[in-house]
Design an enzyme around this catalytic site. Structure first.
Site, PDB file in Angstrom:
ATOM      1  N   ASP A  84       0.850  -1.192   0.000  1.00 41.30           N
ATOM      2  CA  ASP A  84       0.000   0.000   0.000  1.00 41.30           C
ATOM      3  C   ASP A  84       0.886   1.243   0.000  1.00 41.30           C
ATOM      4  OD1 ASP A  84      -1.742   2.049   0.456  1.00 41.30           O
ATOM      5  OD2 ASP A  84      -2.693   1.161   2.222  1.00 41.30           O
ATOM      6  N   SER A 151      -3.739  16.017 -13.639  1.00 40.66           N
ATOM      7  CA  SER A 151      -4.840  15.890 -14.589  1.00 40.66           C
ATOM      8  C   SER A 151      -5.254  17.261 -15.108  1.00 40.66           C
ATOM      9  CB  SER A 151      -6.016  15.235 -13.853  1.00 40.66           C
ATOM     10  OG  SER A 151      -7.187  15.317 -14.625  1.00 40.66           O
ATOM     11  N   TYR A 176     -12.122  14.110  -6.235  1.00 42.89           N
ATOM     12  CA  TYR A 176     -11.004  13.565  -7.012  1.00 42.89           C
ATOM     13  C   TYR A 176     -10.138  14.698  -7.564  1.00 42.89           C
ATOM     14  CZ  TYR A 176      -8.353  11.904 -10.988  1.00 42.89           C
ATOM     15  OH  TYR A 176      -7.328  11.676 -11.873  1.00 42.89           O
ATOM     16  N   LYS A 180      -5.966  16.129  -6.805  1.00 37.01           N
ATOM     17  CA  LYS A 180      -4.865  16.443  -7.726  1.00 37.01           C
ATOM     18  C   LYS A 180      -4.317  17.840  -7.426  1.00 37.01           C
ATOM     19  CE  LYS A 180      -4.832  12.550  -9.763  1.00 37.01           C
ATOM     20  NZ  LYS A 180      -3.764  11.602  -9.435  1.00 37.01           N
ATOM     21  N   TYR A 204      -2.310  15.196 -17.365  1.00 37.17           N
ATOM     22  CA  TYR A 204      -2.772  14.405 -18.510  1.00 37.17           C
ATOM     23  C   TYR A 204      -4.115  14.923 -18.984  1.00 37.17           C
ATOM     24  CZ  TYR A 204      -0.129  10.802 -15.843  1.00 37.17           C
ATOM     25  OH  TYR A 204       0.762  10.094 -15.092  1.00 37.17           O
ATOM     26  N   ARG A 322     -24.419  15.191 -19.219  1.00 31.79           N
ATOM     27  CA  ARG A 322     -23.970  14.607 -17.945  1.00 31.79           C
ATOM     28  C   ARG A 322     -23.571  15.768 -17.038  1.00 31.79           C
ATOM     29  NH1 ARG A 322     -18.870  10.475 -17.983  1.00 31.79           N
ATOM     30  NH2 ARG A 322     -17.752  12.370 -18.536  1.00 31.79           N
ATOM     31  N   ASP A 325     -19.889  17.997 -16.788  1.00 31.25           N
ATOM     32  CA  ASP A 325     -18.975  17.933 -17.937  1.00 31.25           C
ATOM     33  C   ASP A 325     -18.558  19.333 -18.389  1.00 31.25           C
ATOM     34  OD1 ASP A 325     -18.365  15.311 -18.603  1.00 31.25           O
ATOM     35  OD2 ASP A 325     -20.208  15.016 -19.745  1.00 31.25           O
TER      36      ASP A 325
HETATM   37  P1  NAD Z   1      -5.569   2.770 -12.641  1.00 27.09           P
HETATM   38  O1  NAD Z   1      -6.627   2.633 -11.603  1.00 27.09           O
HETATM   39  O2  NAD Z   1      -5.646   1.901 -13.824  1.00 27.09           O
HETATM   40  O3  NAD Z   1      -4.136   2.584 -11.993  1.00 27.09           O
HETATM   41  C1  NAD Z   1      -3.857   2.969 -10.679  1.00 27.09           C
HETATM   42  C2  NAD Z   1      -3.106   1.825 -10.017  1.00 27.09           C
HETATM   43  O4  NAD Z   1      -2.759   2.231  -8.692  1.00 27.09           O
HETATM   44  C3  NAD Z   1      -3.948   0.560  -9.896  1.00 27.09           C
HETATM   45  O5  NAD Z   1      -3.185  -0.550 -10.318  1.00 27.09           O
HETATM   46  C4  NAD Z   1      -4.265   0.473  -8.405  1.00 27.09           C
HETATM   47  O6  NAD Z   1      -4.379  -0.862  -7.965  1.00 27.09           O
HETATM   48  C5  NAD Z   1      -3.056   1.175  -7.795  1.00 27.09           C
HETATM   49  N1  NAD Z   1      -3.287   1.780  -6.496  1.00 27.09           N
HETATM   50  C6  NAD Z   1      -4.265   2.644  -6.123  1.00 27.09           C
HETATM   51  N2  NAD Z   1      -4.094   2.994  -4.847  1.00 27.09           N
HETATM   52  C7  NAD Z   1      -2.998   2.347  -4.387  1.00 27.09           C
HETATM   53  C8  NAD Z   1      -2.306   2.304  -3.148  1.00 27.09           C
HETATM   54  N3  NAD Z   1      -2.715   2.991  -2.076  1.00 27.09           N
HETATM   55  N4  NAD Z   1      -1.211   1.533  -3.053  1.00 27.09           N
HETATM   56  C9  NAD Z   1      -0.762   0.826  -4.096  1.00 27.09           C
HETATM   57  N5  NAD Z   1      -1.373   0.814  -5.301  1.00 27.09           N
HETATM   58  C10 NAD Z   1      -2.473   1.569  -5.444  1.00 27.09           C
HETATM   59  O7  NAD Z   1      -5.542   4.317 -13.073  1.00 27.09           O
HETATM   60  P2  NAD Z   1      -4.804   4.999 -14.294  1.00 27.09           P
HETATM   61  O8  NAD Z   1      -5.816   5.388 -15.286  1.00 27.09           O
HETATM   62  O9  NAD Z   1      -3.620   4.202 -14.707  1.00 27.09           O
HETATM   63  O10 NAD Z   1      -4.339   6.350 -13.584  1.00 27.09           O
HETATM   64  C11 NAD Z   1      -3.048   6.485 -13.045  1.00 27.09           C
HETATM   65  C12 NAD Z   1      -2.893   7.869 -12.473  1.00 27.09           C
HETATM   66  O11 NAD Z   1      -3.149   8.834 -13.491  1.00 27.09           O
HETATM   67  C13 NAD Z   1      -3.850   8.197 -11.326  1.00 27.09           C
HETATM   68  O12 NAD Z   1      -3.160   8.985 -10.392  1.00 27.09           O
HETATM   69  C14 NAD Z   1      -4.939   9.000 -12.004  1.00 27.09           C
HETATM   70  O13 NAD Z   1      -5.561   9.875 -11.111  1.00 27.09           O
HETATM   71  C15 NAD Z   1      -4.126   9.763 -13.033  1.00 27.09           C
HETATM   72  N6  NAD Z   1      -4.913  10.206 -14.179  1.00 27.09           N
HETATM   73  C16 NAD Z   1      -5.628   9.299 -14.902  1.00 27.09           C
HETATM   74  C17 NAD Z   1      -6.391   9.724 -15.979  1.00 27.09           C
HETATM   75  C18 NAD Z   1      -7.230   8.752 -16.765  1.00 27.09           C
HETATM   76  O14 NAD Z   1      -8.148   9.191 -17.463  1.00 27.09           O
HETATM   77  N7  NAD Z   1      -6.969   7.449 -16.713  1.00 27.09           N
HETATM   78  C19 NAD Z   1      -6.388  11.073 -16.340  1.00 27.09           C
HETATM   79  C20 NAD Z   1      -5.632  11.969 -15.587  1.00 27.09           C
HETATM   80  C21 NAD Z   1      -4.884  11.520 -14.498  1.00 27.09           C
HETATM   81  C1  WQD Z   2     -15.327  12.185 -22.392  1.00 26.50           C
HETATM   82  C2  WQD Z   2     -16.516  12.724 -23.151  1.00 26.50           C
HETATM   83  C3  WQD Z   2     -18.558  12.786 -21.872  1.00 26.50           C
HETATM   84  C4  WQD Z   2     -19.105   8.492 -21.499  1.00 26.50           C
HETATM   85  C5  WQD Z   2     -12.592  12.105 -17.039  1.00 26.50           C
HETATM   86  C6  WQD Z   2     -12.313  12.707 -15.681  1.00 26.50           C
HETATM   87  C7  WQD Z   2     -11.053  13.518 -15.722  1.00 26.50           C
HETATM   88  C8  WQD Z   2      -9.894  12.699 -16.279  1.00 26.50           C
HETATM   89  C9  WQD Z   2     -10.257  12.010 -17.544  1.00 26.50           C
HETATM   90  C10 WQD Z   2      -8.613  11.792 -14.484  1.00 26.50           C
HETATM   91  C11 WQD Z   2     -17.380  13.659 -22.304  1.00 26.50           C
HETATM   92  C12 WQD Z   2     -18.681  11.853 -23.049  1.00 26.50           C
HETATM   93  C13 WQD Z   2     -18.601   9.732 -21.818  1.00 26.50           C
HETATM   94  C14 WQD Z   2     -20.310   8.073 -22.098  1.00 26.50           C
HETATM   95  C15 WQD Z   2     -20.398  10.132 -23.330  1.00 26.50           C
HETATM   96  N1  WQD Z   2      -9.483  11.682 -15.389  1.00 26.50           N
HETATM   97  N2  WQD Z   2     -19.237  10.525 -22.710  1.00 26.50           N
HETATM   98  N3  WQD Z   2     -20.906   8.898 -23.005  1.00 26.50           N
HETATM   99  O1  WQD Z   2     -15.107  13.473 -18.504  1.00 26.50           O
HETATM  100  O2  WQD Z   2     -13.271  14.235 -20.055  1.00 26.50           O
HETATM  101  O3  WQD Z   2     -12.699  13.157 -17.971  1.00 26.50           O
HETATM  102  O4  WQD Z   2     -11.488  11.290 -17.402  1.00 26.50           O
HETATM  103  O5  WQD Z   2      -8.036  12.758 -14.111  1.00 26.50           O
HETATM  104  O6  WQD Z   2     -10.803  13.947 -14.437  1.00 26.50           O
HETATM  105  O7  WQD Z   2     -13.408  13.534 -15.343  1.00 26.50           O
HETATM  106  O8  WQD Z   2     -13.690  11.789 -19.778  1.00 26.50           O
HETATM  107  O9  WQD Z   2     -14.164   9.701 -20.945  1.00 26.50           O
HETATM  108  O10 WQD Z   2     -15.662  10.377 -19.026  1.00 26.50           O
HETATM  109  O11 WQD Z   2     -15.794  11.652 -21.160  1.00 26.50           O
HETATM  110  O12 WQD Z   2     -20.976  10.836 -24.137  1.00 26.50           O
HETATM  111  O13 WQD Z   2     -20.833   6.988 -21.830  1.00 26.50           O
HETATM  112  O14 WQD Z   2     -17.369  11.634 -23.513  1.00 26.50           O
HETATM  113  O15 WQD Z   2     -19.739  13.485 -21.674  1.00 26.50           O
HETATM  114  O16 WQD Z   2     -17.858  14.663 -23.150  1.00 26.50           O
HETATM  115  P1  WQD Z   2     -13.789  13.250 -19.078  1.00 26.50           P
HETATM  116  P2  WQD Z   2     -14.824  10.781 -20.182  1.00 26.50           P
END
Ligand code: NAD
Ligand code: WQD
Length: 365
Positions: A84, A151, A176, A180, A204, A322, A325
């Protein structure tokens, strides 16, 4: 068979130690959350660049089978600790045992926006607690290079597009998003305190796609909240119909616009980020940078591109907006080009083809 060491005490030796290849750069990088979606792709790119990734994951949102996929791509054993990241002493055991960790990429976090509204404390405990614990363990073991998963959500609804890093951080729309923002502030404060830390937050945009080998990809638990996994699951017949959330937005086709980035491009940005940090002479530095393609695509454009690239129809209907958004957001990529010497190489079409190949692979399991 790949497995992960329990807690912080044993290295995974899925292959005998003598079989470890000699790296051109025998530099170890700790990858928290390295079994997750973005983390696993980054592990592949780190290994390809000659680094030795050391994964720490508690598998709360990933599967142990990811390690086998990683080994098949990399052709080498994976080092992984099941622990963890919010537990400083476990992390310290890992750093102690591995020795010589040159940097940390910190992915481990919870990431479901909707869930964070229902369970804010879970998010504050895990996301902020993990970041604090990782930074504490790094300080205790003299590890100075830190890359943080941030993010584009920190920008909220931006006033100007493309969104640059000068754009103000807006009050977070969810717990969430707030984690960040708070984590970015924590990192800035630690650097400001004079601690030996060089840190970079990567903001990202929307990561999508999968490794082209289809050995690793995104594993959404339950009903996907994100667009692309919902598209691939609908195309595969797992979901009956995709709802397009809103078609009366002030955009060309009325649907929202996002900057969708191939996860392999995103993974490579992390390798560059580490190299830039390592090359910086300063002992204390903090910066943040957008990681996107620089181009926006609407929801309908994503669906159409998917259909054209794969030849598979997506059953969808236009529905209500939604809540929460943002209308449109895409990255200015000037800073990432300047700071990292990096830009995306892969197209939206490629990302959707790879996402579809991964979905088909999941079906076959
Ligand atoms: P993910 O859930 O696929 O990967 C996160 C990993 O971290 C998982 O394997 C989970 O088991 C592990 N984890 C969570 N809490 C933990 C803990 N306390 N100890 C050990 N392991 C732990 O998510 P992802 O999409 O790969 O995202 C990775 C990072 O990028 C996150 O910080 C997320 O907030 C950030 N991020 C993701 C997105 C996206 O859209 N996927 C966008 C922007 C930022
Ligand atoms: C993309 C577009 C929806 C699902 C989220 C988090 C953000 C970041 C990335 C981590 C939007 C539309 C979606 C569906 C749809 N994560 N949509 N039907 O909302 O940009 O961002 O992921 O940091 O914090 O909020 O991504 O993939 O959910 O949506 O029409 O069933 O697709 O409305 O316009 P989003 P998303």
């Amino acid at each position: 068979m790949a497995h992960c060491a329990q807690a912080a005490f044993f290295v995974v030796a899925t292959w005998p130690v003598w079989a470890y290849p000699s790296f051109s750069k025998p530099v170890k990088i700790l990858v928290t959350g390295g079994a997750g979606f973005i983390g696993s792709h980054t592990v592949v790119e780190l290994a390809a660049a000659g680094y030795t990734p050391v994964i720490v994951d508690n598998f709360q949102n990933s599967e142990r089978s990811v390690l086998q996929g990683l080994e098949r791509i990399m052709g080498r054993p994976v080092i992984c600790y099941e622990a963890d990241c919010a537990d400083t002493s476990e992390l310290e055991h890992i750093l102690q045992r591995e020795g010589n960790i040159a940097g940390v990429i910190h992915f481990a976090a919870d990431k479901a926006v909707g869930e964070s509204v229902q369970h804010p404390l879970k998010y504050y405990r895990n996301n902020i607690g993990s970041t604090v614990a990782v930074l504490e363990a790094m300080q205790a073991h003299d590890v100075h290079n830190f890359v943080f998963s941030s993010s584009c959500t920190v920008y909220g609804e931006p006033e100007q597009l493309p969104v640059t890093e000068q754009s103000p951080v807006q009050p977070a729309a969810s717990p969430y998003g707030n984690t960040k923002q708070v984590c970015e502030e924590i990192i800035r404060d630690v650097v400001g305190s004079g601690a030996r830390l060089k840190a970079l937050s990567l903001r990202y945009f929307n990561p999508i796609g999968a490794h082209p080998s289809a050995e690793i990809g995104e594993l959404p638990l339950g009903v996907p909240a994100n667009l692309v996994p919902f598209i691939t699951q609908t195309a595969a017949g797992i979901r009956q119909q995709l709802s397009v959330f809103g078609h009366d937005y002030p955009t060309a086709d009325g649907t929202c616009i996002r900057d969708y980035i191939h996860v392999v491009d995103l993974a490579q940005a992390h390798v560059r980020a580490l190299e830039v940090l390592a090359g910086q002479p300063a002992e204390h530095s903090y910066d943040f940078v957008n990681i996107g393609t620089g181009a926006g695509a609407s929801v309908l454009q994503v669906i159409n591109t998917f259909e054209q690239a794969t030849g598979v129809k997506v059953n969808y209907r236009l529905t209500d907006r939604r809540p929460g958004d943002v209308v449109q957001i895409y990255a200015s990529v000037e800073k990432s080009k300047r700071l990292l010497g990096w830009q995306t190489q892969l197209s939206l079409e490629q990302a959707l083809v790879d996402a579809w190949r991964w979905q088909q692979r999941l079906q076959g399991r």
